[in-house]
Design a protein around this motif. Structure first.
Motif, PDB file in Angstrom:
ATOM      1  N   TYR A 163     -11.836 -27.958 -38.647  1.00 50.80           N
ATOM      2  CA  TYR A 163     -12.800 -27.959 -39.648  1.00 50.80           C
ATOM      3  C   TYR A 163     -13.746 -26.639 -39.563  1.00 50.80           C
ATOM      4  CZ  TYR A 163     -10.932 -32.077 -41.567  1.00 50.80           C
ATOM      5  OH  TYR A 163     -10.151 -32.896 -41.888  1.00 50.80           O
ATOM      6  N   GLN A 164     -13.450 -25.880 -38.336  1.00 53.32           N
ATOM      7  CA  GLN A 164     -14.260 -24.631 -38.016  1.00 53.32           C
ATOM      8  C   GLN A 164     -13.404 -23.493 -37.578  1.00 53.32           C
ATOM      9  OE1 GLN A 164     -17.282 -25.426 -35.108  1.00 53.32           O
ATOM     10  NE2 GLN A 164     -18.672 -26.078 -36.694  1.00 53.32           N
ATOM     11  N   LEU A 165     -13.425 -22.431 -37.756  1.00 54.23           N
ATOM     12  CA  LEU A 165     -12.752 -21.184 -37.480  1.00 54.23           C
ATOM     13  C   LEU A 165     -13.151 -21.060 -36.039  1.00 54.23           C
ATOM     14  CD1 LEU A 165     -12.857 -18.794 -40.387  1.00 54.23           C
ATOM     15  CD2 LEU A 165     -10.930 -20.394 -39.782  1.00 54.23           C
ATOM     16  N   ARG A 166     -12.038 -20.698 -35.074  1.00 50.45           N
ATOM     17  CA  ARG A 166     -12.308 -20.349 -33.716  1.00 50.45           C
ATOM     18  C   ARG A 166     -13.048 -19.041 -33.695  1.00 50.45           C
ATOM     19  NH1 ARG A 166      -6.544 -20.587 -31.106  1.00 50.45           N
ATOM     20  NH2 ARG A 166      -5.847 -22.905 -31.855  1.00 50.45           N
ATOM     21  N   ASP A 167     -13.650 -18.486 -32.575  1.00 49.89           N
ATOM     22  CA  ASP A 167     -14.345 -17.418 -32.317  1.00 49.89           C
ATOM     23  C   ASP A 167     -13.645 -16.295 -32.606  1.00 49.89           C
ATOM     24  OD1 ASP A 167     -16.784 -18.641 -32.353  1.00 49.89           O
ATOM     25  OD2 ASP A 167     -16.877 -18.664 -30.154  1.00 49.89           O
ATOM     26  N   PHE A 168     -12.121 -16.429 -32.081  1.00 50.01           N
ATOM     27  CA  PHE A 168     -11.392 -15.343 -32.203  1.00 50.01           C
ATOM     28  C   PHE A 168      -9.735 -16.094 -31.866  1.00 50.01           C
ATOM     29  CE2 PHE A 168     -12.945 -15.275 -27.650  1.00 50.01           C
ATOM     30  CZ  PHE A 168     -11.704 -15.348 -27.216  1.00 50.01           C
ATOM     31  N   TYR A 169      -8.806 -15.182 -32.438  1.00 51.44           N
ATOM     32  CA  TYR A 169      -7.520 -15.770 -32.295  1.00 51.44           C
ATOM     33  C   TYR A 169      -6.737 -14.848 -31.494  1.00 51.44           C
ATOM     34  CZ  TYR A 169      -8.602 -19.282 -35.744  1.00 51.44           C
ATOM     35  OH  TYR A 169      -9.340 -20.325 -36.252  1.00 51.44           O
ATOM     36  N   GLN A 170      -5.794 -15.029 -30.601  1.00 54.00           N
ATOM     37  CA  GLN A 170      -5.181 -13.947 -30.003  1.00 54.00           C
ATOM     38  C   GLN A 170      -3.745 -14.526 -29.831  1.00 54.00           C
ATOM     39  OE1 GLN A 170      -7.459 -14.042 -25.832  1.00 54.00           O
ATOM     40  NE2 GLN A 170      -8.032 -11.971 -26.527  1.00 54.00           N
ATOM     41  N   LEU A 171      -2.867 -13.328 -29.771  1.00 53.28           N
ATOM     42  CA  LEU A 171      -1.163 -13.604 -29.699  1.00 53.28           C
ATOM     43  C   LEU A 171      -0.786 -12.330 -28.771  1.00 53.28           C
ATOM     44  CD1 LEU A 171      -0.045 -11.955 -32.829  1.00 53.28           C
ATOM     45  CD2 LEU A 171      -2.209 -13.270 -33.163  1.00 53.28           C
ATOM     46  N   HIS A 172       0.277 -12.503 -28.363  1.00 52.66           N
ATOM     47  CA  HIS A 172       1.080 -11.446 -27.596  1.00 52.66           C
ATOM     48  C   HIS A 172       1.750 -10.595 -28.590  1.00 52.66           C
ATOM     49  CE1 HIS A 172       3.506  -9.489 -24.517  1.00 52.66           C
ATOM     50  NE2 HIS A 172       2.348  -9.863 -23.791  1.00 52.66           N
ATOM     51  N   ILE A 173       1.893  -9.462 -28.523  1.00 56.23           N
ATOM     52  CA  ILE A 173       2.544  -8.364 -29.199  1.00 56.23           C
ATOM     53  C   ILE A 173       4.038  -8.905 -29.497  1.00 56.23           C
ATOM     54  CG2 ILE A 173       2.907  -6.873 -27.373  1.00 56.23           C
ATOM     55  CD1 ILE A 173       2.734  -4.550 -29.508  1.00 56.23           C
ATOM     56  N   SER A 174       4.584  -9.381 -28.465  1.00 51.76           N
ATOM     57  CA  SER A 174       6.121  -9.695 -28.447  1.00 51.76           C
ATOM     58  C   SER A 174       6.190 -10.856 -29.381  1.00 51.76           C
ATOM     59  CB  SER A 174       6.511 -10.482 -27.043  1.00 51.76           C
ATOM     60  OG  SER A 174       5.856 -11.476 -26.913  1.00 51.76           O
ATOM     61  N   SER A 175       5.375 -11.604 -29.867  1.00 53.86           N
ATOM     62  CA  SER A 175       5.510 -12.613 -31.033  1.00 53.86           C
ATOM     63  C   SER A 175       5.720 -11.865 -32.300  1.00 53.86           C
ATOM     64  CB  SER A 175       4.506 -13.818 -31.125  1.00 53.86           C
ATOM     65  OG  SER A 175       3.294 -13.074 -31.326  1.00 53.86           O
ATOM     66  N   ILE A 176       5.195 -10.568 -32.491  1.00 56.78           N
ATOM     67  CA  ILE A 176       5.199  -9.972 -33.674  1.00 56.78           C
ATOM     68  C   ILE A 176       6.423  -9.148 -33.899  1.00 56.78           C
ATOM     69  CG2 ILE A 176       4.264  -8.267 -35.118  1.00 56.78           C
ATOM     70  CD1 ILE A 176       2.524 -10.706 -34.625  1.00 56.78           C
ATOM     71  N   LEU A 177       6.937  -8.771 -32.453  1.00 60.73           N
ATOM     72  CA  LEU A 177       8.165  -7.879 -32.613  1.00 60.73           C
ATOM     73  C   LEU A 177       9.429  -8.642 -32.635  1.00 60.73           C
ATOM     74  CD1 LEU A 177       6.645  -5.192 -30.175  1.00 60.73           C
ATOM     75  CD2 LEU A 177       6.906  -5.391 -32.797  1.00 60.73           C
ATOM     76  N   GLU A 178       9.525 -10.117 -32.288  1.00 63.34           N
ATOM     77  CA  GLU A 178      10.651 -10.754 -32.097  1.00 63.34           C
ATOM     78  C   GLU A 178      11.458 -10.422 -33.451  1.00 63.34           C
ATOM     79  OE1 GLU A 178       9.876 -14.985 -32.586  1.00 63.34           O
ATOM     80  OE2 GLU A 178       8.780 -14.995 -30.367  1.00 63.34           O
ATOM     81  N   GLY A 179      12.916 -10.350 -32.913  1.00 59.05           N
ATOM     82  CA  GLY A 179      13.622  -9.988 -33.964  1.00 59.05           C
ATOM     83  C   GLY A 179      13.894  -8.508 -34.560  1.00 59.05           C
ATOM     84  N   THR A 180      13.193  -7.740 -33.924  1.00 58.36           N
ATOM     85  CA  THR A 180      13.015  -6.476 -34.263  1.00 58.36           C
ATOM     86  C   THR A 180      13.892  -5.535 -33.184  1.00 58.36           C
ATOM     87  OG1 THR A 180      10.920  -5.756 -33.307  1.00 58.36           O
ATOM     88  CG2 THR A 180      10.914  -6.637 -35.625  1.00 58.36           C
ATOM     89  N   ASP A 181      14.143  -4.363 -33.366  1.00 59.61           N
ATOM     90  CA  ASP A 181      14.594  -3.450 -32.368  1.00 59.61           C
ATOM     91  C   ASP A 181      13.697  -2.482 -32.124  1.00 59.61           C
ATOM     92  OD1 ASP A 181      15.201  -2.262 -34.690  1.00 59.61           O
ATOM     93  OD2 ASP A 181      17.006  -1.712 -34.351  1.00 59.61           O
ATOM     94  N   ILE A 182      12.320  -2.426 -32.166  1.00 58.99           N
ATOM     95  CA  ILE A 182      11.320  -1.493 -32.195  1.00 58.99           C
ATOM     96  C   ILE A 182      10.862  -1.210 -30.647  1.00 58.99           C
ATOM     97  CG2 ILE A 182       8.908  -0.953 -32.637  1.00 58.99           C
ATOM     98  CD1 ILE A 182       9.178  -2.518 -35.121  1.00 58.99           C
ATOM     99  N   ASP A 183      10.955  -0.057 -30.224  1.00 51.83           N
ATOM    100  CA  ASP A 183      10.481   0.525 -28.841  1.00 51.83           C
ATOM    101  C   ASP A 183       9.235   0.502 -28.511  1.00 51.83           C
ATOM    102  OD1 ASP A 183       9.450   3.523 -29.431  1.00 51.83           O
ATOM    103  OD2 ASP A 183      11.123   3.106 -30.607  1.00 51.83           O
ATOM    104  N   PRO A 184       8.424   0.337 -27.555  1.00 52.54           N
ATOM    105  CA  PRO A 184       7.142   0.084 -27.134  1.00 52.54           C
ATOM    106  C   PRO A 184       6.226   0.926 -27.747  1.00 52.54           C
ATOM    107  CG  PRO A 184       8.448  -0.409 -25.104  1.00 52.54           C
ATOM    108  CD  PRO A 184       9.439   0.210 -26.335  1.00 52.54           C
ATOM    109  N   GLU A 185       6.644   2.603 -27.855  1.00 53.30           N
ATOM    110  CA  GLU A 185       5.775   3.411 -28.387  1.00 53.30           C
ATOM    111  C   GLU A 185       5.570   3.202 -29.984  1.00 53.30           C
ATOM    112  OE1 GLU A 185       8.481   4.652 -26.502  1.00 53.30           O
ATOM    113  OE2 GLU A 185       7.040   4.481 -24.835  1.00 53.30           O
TER     114      GLU A 185
END
Length: 146
Positions: free
Chosen positions: A63-85
């Motif tokens: 019922y309240q938003l957290r002060d902040f939310y965090q996630l690892h970049i790997s969870s965004i890149l799952e299933g893609t073939d994007i290089d780190p740069e």
């Protein structure tokens, strides 16, 4: 072809269904995040992925938003073939997009409407990226006021 209508005689009793309990409503409307972000304009796939991961962290009984939310970049890149740069520039672009997103709220009778920014960029804790971790601060004005 014969007309096959079903008729009910006026003397046929109607079945009455009574409520067995009084329904409890939470006072909110939920919409799946796929629908929410499918309707957003000018947000990249990466911006949508970031927000999907953030929204997934918000539970039904929060019922309240957290002060902040965090996630690892790997969870965004799952299933893609994007290089780190390329990943770094895609995430940076997505965070720029999200910082500019405004949601419009309008009353049902269309007599009132207003905007709220999606992200909060005013606090010392910052929206951004560091060492593979993406930090998102949602605007506290988006939280329900009950």
């Amino acid at each position: 072809m014969a007309d096959k209508r079903i008729s009910r005689s006026p003397s046929t009793p109607m079945l009455e269904l009574d409520l067995k309990y009084e329904p409890e409503f939470r006072g909110e409307v939920k919409q799946h995040w796929n629908v929410t972000f499918a309707h957003q304009k000018k947000i990249s796939v990466y911006g949508k992925r970031i927000m999907a991961r953030v929204i997934d962290q918000i539970r039904d009984n929060d019922y309240q938003l957290r002060d902040f939310y965090q996630l690892h970049i790997s969870s965004i890149l799952e299933g893609t073939d994007i290089d780190p740069e390329t990943a770094y520039s895609k995430i940076k672009g997505a965070l720029y997009e999200l910082a500019d997103v405004k949601w419009e709220f309008e009353s049902i009778d269309h007599k009132e409407w207003y905007f709220r920014h999606l992200l909060d960029t005013t606090r010392e804790q910052r929206v951004g990226y560091k060492d593979g971790i993406i930090t998102i601060l949602l605007n506290p004005q988006l939280a329900p006021t009950w």
